[in-house]
Write an enzyme that holds these catalytic residues in place. Structure first.
Site, PDB file in Angstrom:
ATOM      1  N   TYR A  43      25.228  56.541  37.126  1.00 12.04           N
ATOM      2  CA  TYR A  43      26.638  56.444  37.523  1.00 12.04           C
ATOM      3  C   TYR A  43      27.542  56.515  36.278  1.00 12.04           C
ATOM      4  O   TYR A  43      28.477  57.310  36.215  1.00 12.04           O
ATOM      5  CB  TYR A  43      26.896  55.141  38.294  1.00 12.04           C
ATOM      6  CG  TYR A  43      28.356  54.748  38.285  1.00 12.04           C
ATOM      7  CD1 TYR A  43      29.270  55.392  39.102  1.00 12.04           C
ATOM      8  CD2 TYR A  43      28.824  53.752  37.419  1.00 12.04           C
ATOM      9  CE1 TYR A  43      30.616  55.062  39.062  1.00 12.04           C
ATOM     10  CE2 TYR A  43      30.161  53.411  37.370  1.00 12.04           C
ATOM     11  CZ  TYR A  43      31.058  54.071  38.187  1.00 12.04           C
ATOM     12  OH  TYR A  43      32.380  53.748  38.131  1.00 12.04           O
ATOM     13  N   GLY A  55      39.612  55.660  50.158  1.00 16.14           N
ATOM     14  CA  GLY A  55      38.902  54.540  49.539  1.00 16.14           C
ATOM     15  C   GLY A  55      39.843  53.481  48.982  1.00 16.14           C
ATOM     16  O   GLY A  55      41.063  53.547  49.172  1.00 16.14           O
ATOM     17  N   SER A  69      36.214  55.220  33.684  1.00 16.64           N
ATOM     18  CA  SER A  69      35.927  53.793  33.733  1.00 16.64           C
ATOM     19  C   SER A  69      35.673  53.242  32.341  1.00 16.64           C
ATOM     20  O   SER A  69      35.156  53.952  31.461  1.00 16.64           O
ATOM     21  CB  SER A  69      34.671  53.603  34.582  1.00 16.64           C
ATOM     22  OG  SER A  69      34.149  52.314  34.402  1.00 16.64           O
ATOM     23  N   LYS A 115      30.400  59.445  34.745  1.00 18.00           N
ATOM     24  CA  LYS A 115      31.780  59.239  34.273  1.00 18.00           C
ATOM     25  C   LYS A 115      31.966  59.920  32.918  1.00 18.00           C
ATOM     26  O   LYS A 115      32.952  60.614  32.680  1.00 18.00           O
ATOM     27  CB  LYS A 115      32.104  57.742  34.165  1.00 18.00           C
ATOM     28  CG  LYS A 115      32.249  57.043  35.503  1.00 18.00           C
ATOM     29  CD  LYS A 115      33.487  57.497  36.252  1.00 18.00           C
ATOM     30  CE  LYS A 115      33.562  56.962  37.657  1.00 18.00           C
ATOM     31  NZ  LYS A 115      34.473  57.702  38.545  1.00 18.00           N
ATOM     32  N   ASN A 120      28.754  44.082  45.207  1.00 12.37           N
ATOM     33  CA  ASN A 120      28.266  43.948  43.834  1.00 12.37           C
ATOM     34  C   ASN A 120      29.333  43.313  42.957  1.00 12.37           C
ATOM     35  O   ASN A 120      29.026  42.627  41.995  1.00 12.37           O
ATOM     36  CB  ASN A 120      27.941  45.329  43.247  1.00 12.37           C
ATOM     37  CG  ASN A 120      26.697  45.914  43.864  1.00 12.37           C
ATOM     38  OD1 ASN A 120      25.684  45.230  43.974  1.00 12.37           O
ATOM     39  ND2 ASN A 120      26.770  47.154  44.305  1.00 12.37           N
TER      40      ASN A 120
HETATM   41  N1  UDP Z   1      29.688  38.489  38.567  1.00 13.98           N
HETATM   42  C1  UDP Z   1      29.161  37.283  38.986  1.00 13.98           C
HETATM   43  N2  UDP Z   1      28.720  37.177  40.271  1.00 13.98           N
HETATM   44  C2  UDP Z   1      28.801  38.208  41.171  1.00 13.98           C
HETATM   45  C3  UDP Z   1      29.342  39.446  40.739  1.00 13.98           C
HETATM   46  C4  UDP Z   1      29.769  39.553  39.421  1.00 13.98           C
HETATM   47  O1  UDP Z   1      29.076  36.321  38.214  1.00 13.98           O
HETATM   48  O2  UDP Z   1      28.373  38.042  42.326  1.00 13.98           O
HETATM   49  C5  UDP Z   1      30.186  38.625  37.182  1.00 13.98           C
HETATM   50  C6  UDP Z   1      29.481  39.706  36.380  1.00 13.98           C
HETATM   51  O3  UDP Z   1      28.348  39.149  35.743  1.00 13.98           O
HETATM   52  C7  UDP Z   1      30.572  40.127  35.400  1.00 13.98           C
HETATM   53  C8  UDP Z   1      31.868  39.911  36.178  1.00 13.98           C
HETATM   54  O4  UDP Z   1      31.534  39.029  37.247  1.00 13.98           O
HETATM   55  O5  UDP Z   1      30.582  39.268  34.306  1.00 13.98           O
HETATM   56  C9  UDP Z   1      32.462  41.184  36.730  1.00 13.98           C
HETATM   57  O6  UDP Z   1      31.455  41.856  37.469  1.00 13.98           O
HETATM   58  P1  UDP Z   1      31.775  43.102  38.402  1.00 13.98           P
HETATM   59  O7  UDP Z   1      30.486  43.540  39.025  1.00 13.98           O
HETATM   60  O8  UDP Z   1      32.893  42.760  39.334  1.00 13.98           O
HETATM   61  O9  UDP Z   1      32.336  44.211  37.408  1.00 13.98           O
HETATM   62  P2  UDP Z   1      31.653  44.877  36.081  1.00 13.98           P
HETATM   63  O10 UDP Z   1      32.467  44.385  34.936  1.00 13.98           O
HETATM   64  O11 UDP Z   1      30.231  44.467  36.029  1.00 13.98           O
HETATM   65  O12 UDP Z   1      31.845  46.318  36.313  1.00 13.98           O
END
Ligand code: UDP
Length: 341
Positions: free
Chosen positions: A152, A12, A127, A156, A201
């Site tokens: 999820y 991964g 995490s 953790k 995501n």
């Molecule tokens: N984010 C965003 N658009 C996207 C994906 C994420 O604005 O398409 C923002 C999300 O709201 C967060 C940050 O980017 O503030 C990091 O998101 P990510 O999902 O990468 O990691 P997380 O901290 O949620 O685990």
């Protein structure tokens, strides 16, 4: 004598980078993966970077017999456990699948590892999600964990606890949990990196896929948060820096330098970066314009979280080194590599 490290989930994103750094540091590595969430791209990339074929075992850690065979076949001194499901949304829809996979695989691993002659060292990939929403920032390892908002996240927390309790009870194992903040980027060779299935995501894969034309437009989730520019703050940690933290942690375990039998370390930069800052840095370092719009907040997002990495800096002798710009350039080089450009 050379020590052998088992990397579960080694095909991964994080596992492949950790494998490269372990080999660079002189360890023998065995990769085990059931390939349920990846193809062979990263495994092949690891072998290309290292110029050799690494032992690879296709297996599922939920299969206790397969774990026993693995430990019988290889002299495993330490394990780094990545093999787990990781999609927050999917875990809400399929909680039993998540609890079964992520807990049973880890329990099997610990059961077998603890009975190994000479003991075994176990590093668990945790995490920053365990901290949840907190206004005491940055977070240290002593910051209280909040109740998890997804199955999820709960796996953790539960795996951290399973490791802590097992280490206390069984003489055969020692354990470290590394709490990652937001891992991003790719190896400077552009031969390994993140390969999300379907619509990403996470922010950075969404950015690079938008830049290459796979996605039409990036949605920035919310711009009226109580931060300087209204977007969320995160601690984005370069994947190679993150991988090196694992090497330091494994060396600490194998060299007998642990201060307690179970230790926890934050792995982050200590530097908060907003979504808009990250997008602007990506545009600037790569010389391109990104199509993005402001969209509603994403449910469940915390406003701001970043690490206090002091303990890892002091105890592991590890520090994040790469700038956000270098990391975003590597992420873009990787996206172009997989697009064949
Ligand atoms: N984010 C965003 N658009 C996207 C994906 C994420 O604005 O398409 C923002 C999300 O709201 C967060 C940050 O980017 O503030 C990091 O998101 P990510 O999902 O990468 O990691 P997380 O901290 O949620 O685990």
């Amino acid at each position: 004598m050379k020590k052998t490290v088992l990397v579960s989930g080694g095909a991964g994103f994080i596992g492949s980078h950790v494998t490269v750094e372990l080999c660079n540091a002189g360890y023998d590595v065995v990769i085990a993966d059931n390939m349920s969430n990846c193809d062979e791209t990263n495994y092949n990339g690891v072998c290309a970077i290292l110029g050799k074929k690494l032992p690879f075992v296709k297996m599922d850690f939920c299969d206790r017999g397969a774990v026993e065979k693995l430990f019988a076949d290889y002299p495993i001194d330490a394990v780094i456990h990545f093999a787990a499901f990781k999609a927050v949304g999917e875990s809400v829809a399929e909680p039993l699948m998540y609890y079964h996979n992520n807990l049973v695989s880890f329990i099997n691993l610990l059961e077998v590892a603890r009975q190994r002659k000479g003991g075994c060292n176990v590093l668990f990939s945790s995490s920053a999600t365990v901290y949840g929403e907190t206004d005491r920032l940055p977070v240290t390892e002593e910051s209280p964990r909040q109740s998890a908002t997804s199955p999820y996240g709960n796996t953790k927390q539960m795996c951290e606890d399973i490791l802590r309790d097992s280490v206390r009870a069984y003489a055969g194992i020692k354990g470290i949990a590394l709490r990652y903040f937001n891992p991003i980027g790719a190896h400077p060779s552009a031969l390994i990196g993140e390969l999300p299935r379907g619509v990403p995501n996470n922010l950075v894969p969404f950015i690079t896929q938008t830049a290459i034309g796979k996605r039409e437009c990036l949605s920035i989730f919310g711009n009226d948060y109580p931060t300087a520019d209204g977007t969320c703050l995160r601690d984005y940690i370069d994947i190679v820096d993150l991988a090196k933290a694992h090497v330091c942690a494994v060396a600490r375990m194998l060299d007998g330098r642990m201060k307690e039998e179970y230790e926890i370390f934050n792995v982050g930069t200590g530097r908060p970066v907003s979504v808009l800052e990250l997008v602007n840095a990506f545009e600037k370092v790569n010389g391109l314009k990104l199509n993005y719009k402001i969209a509603p907040c994403r449910p469940g997002d915390v406003v701001a979280i970043w690490a206090d990495p002091t303990r890892a800096n002091k105890e592991l002798g590890w520090k994040a080194e790469r700038s956000v710009e270098e990391t975003l350039a590597a992420a873009w080089a990787w996206e172009k590599h997989i697009a064949g450009k």
